[in-house]
Design an enzyme around this catalytic site. Structure first.
Site, PDB file in Angstrom:
ATOM      1  CG  ASP A 368      41.973  43.116  36.165  1.00  0.00           C
ATOM      2  OD1 ASP A 368      42.784  42.379  36.417  1.00  0.00           O
ATOM      3  OD2 ASP A 368      41.917  44.251  36.430  1.00  0.00           O
ATOM      4  CG  ASP A 421      45.296  47.246  37.965  1.00  0.00           C
ATOM      5  OD1 ASP A 421      44.791  46.704  37.078  1.00  0.00           O
ATOM      6  OD2 ASP A 421      45.353  46.947  39.036  1.00  0.00           O
TER       7      ASP A 421
END
Length: 529
Positions: A368, A421
């Site tokens: 990420d 997420d």
């Protein structure tokens, strides 16, 4: 003494403010997002978006604080020399090119224009800077519009329509309350997925679920679990993150409308499967006898009526979402399908222990951060943000995310959170629930409650970082991984249970039963589930 010093203090304050205003760099003002309301032959028409320059006067916050201006194209259109068309009291429309933006504004202002609209040569907006000559004095507002807006205005003006415009710059809310709804959806999805086995009472429902497919009922009679459970291992965790990175790069370089359509179709298939699974599981929880009513279908044989109705409803819901995906209300359908999909994924994919969770989440953590913050150094753009925005997608958007409309934002738009997420931390939170249940831990003495709180705080820190960085996209796992995996490790160390968490293995009897029931994959075909 006080009364005599008060006027002096007021004068001192006045001159201080005046001096500060005088010292403000006229070429380094804050750009404003601009609304441009238009009227065609006196009738209110479309509202366009724009951006003010770093020079020129500021625009009012409300439309009622300014007046309508007739729109006029300068001649020459580049505004680099005095216009042969009268600009007095008008909003001068200037095409980009040939000379600096500030030079165009000076020409328009000298011609008597009350505002200047710079038309870009592309459908995007950027901040307009002053030229190298810092001595320019521009006292009228300077606004940039996109090429499509300029083309629309040009078409109207060439057809002899009277076009009037009114630019203003409404302020955006510091924090849009849509963020709270999105935060709530993400946290609720993780909690619901982790408690799904308790909500649907699997000890009773799995047996009934098998009855939905006669093939499964005949070949798998007496077996409790109908879904194949995938236990993630360390190798699989690394391979998954590498595959995700590869796919992200492919999207970045080859994104197009047809590529997005492939993702939309895959999303719909997964959403239908997830929605069907949720409806059937919850339906049988309330009405166990629904599984006993069957119907014979060609090619499929005997199928549960309840399952068939649930399937038709799920397919219809997904098709309607595809048809109306560009409407303002489509976010609800996308979120509903996405939440059902994630709940189902978190039932099928499981982490066996903290060791695998550490490998998976640490890889996702690096993934990420790299694709949001570091990738611009290599690719000149943030790969993750570019893909999420759907650049070069022909107006289509990637569906693999939850979104909620910014209801209090004058420019609208959506706050979003990607499936990853929710799924990556959700796998760990789901594991903590199973761990607490197997070891018969209480709410406070267990791990589930604290990891849910950690996830909620991690998501809060994500949005706080988004606010502090003026809306620049944030790698959510930068905050979520420490607040979930970190909490689990710290609690494990404090309680002396880290070794158990690290090497934990679930009851082998249930896991082997799930892994050996390969024929139950047939029950996952939509008409037979």
């Amino acid at each position: 003494m006080l009364s005599s010093s008060l006027p002096a203090a007021i004068l001192l304050l006045f001159f201080s403010v005046a001096a500060a205003a005088a010292d403000e760099d006229p070429c380094n003002r804050v750009s404003q997002l601009v609304k441009i309301q238009s009227w065609i032959d006196g009738k209110e028409d479309e509202e366009y978006n724009g951006m003010s320059a770093k020079f020129g006067s500021y625009l009012p916050v409300e439309a009622v604080q300014t007046a309508k201006l007739p729109a006029v194209f300068a001649d020459p259109m580049d505004c680099c020399s005095a216009s042969t068309v009268k600009l007095s009291g008008s909003a001068a429309l200037c095409a980009r090119g040939t000379c600096d933006f500030s030079a165009k504004a000076v020409v328009a202002q000298t011609g008597g224009a009350a505002a200047v609209f710079m038309i870009n040569d592309a459908d995007e907006l950027f901040e307009m800077d002053c030229s190298s000559d810092k001595s320019v004095n521009i006292s009228i507002p300077v606004v940039q519009t996109t090429k499509s807006v300029g083309d629309a205005l040009n078409k109207l003006l060439t057809s002899k329509k009277k076009v009037e415009v009114l630019p203003y710059a409404p302020t955006r809310p510091v924090v849009d309350y849509s963020v709270a709804f999105l935060w709530l959806m993400a946290v609720a999805t993780v909690i619901c997925a982790s408690l799904w086995a308790d909500i649907t009472a699997p000890d009773q429902i799995d047996e009934r679920y098998n009855e939905l497919s006669p093939k499964s009922a005949m070949s798998e009679a007496g077996k409790d679990d109908s879904e194949e459970i995938v236990n993630i291992d360390t190798k699989g965790a690394v391979v998954f993150v590498i595959t995700a990175s590869t796919f992200l790069v492919l999207l970045f370089f080859f994104m197009s409308s047809w590529f997005i359509w492939v993702l939309i179709i895959l999303f719909c298939i997964g959403g239908i499967e997830g929605m069907h699974n949720c409806i059937v599981s919850l339906g049988l929880r309330k009405r166990p006898t629904c599984a006993q009513k069957n119907v014979n279908l060609p090619f499929f044989g005997e199928v549960s009526i309840f399952s068939l109705i649930a399937l038709l409803f799920s397919v219809t819901f997904a098709v309607l979402w595809v048809v109306f995906r560009h409407e303002s209300f489509s976010w609800f359908g996308q979120d509903f399908l996405g939440i059902c999909l994630m709940i189902t994924v978190l039932q099928m994919a499981r982490l066996p222990n903290i060791k695998v969770a550490t490998v998976l989440l640490c890889c996702a953590f690096v993934y990420d951060i790299f694709w949001v913050f570091i990738s611009p150094v290599i690719f000149q753009k943030s790969v993750m943000i570019t893909v999420a925005r759907g650049d070069k997608a022909g107006g289509e958007a990637i569906p693999m995310l939850l979104r909620f409309p910014r209801l209090s934002d004058p420019w609208g738009g959506y706050d979003m959170i990607g499936f990853g997420d929710i799924l990556f931390p959700g796998l760990l939170v789901s594991f903590s629930r199973r761990f607490d249940k197997d070891l018969k831990k209480g709410v406070v003495s267990g791990y589930f409650l604290w990891l849910v709180i950690g996830y909620a705080f991690g998501l809060f820190f994500t949005y706080l970082g988004l606010y502090l960085m003026n809306g620049h996209g944030q790698p959510a796992l930068l905050y979520l991984v420490p607040c979930t995996l970190g909490v689990a490790v710290v609690l494990g160390c404090k309680r002396g249970e880290l070794n158990i968490l690290w090497n934990y293995e679930a009851d082998s009897s249930s896991s082997s039963s799930n892994s050996n029931n390969t024929s139950t994959a047939d029950t996952k075909q939509p008409p037979q589930v």
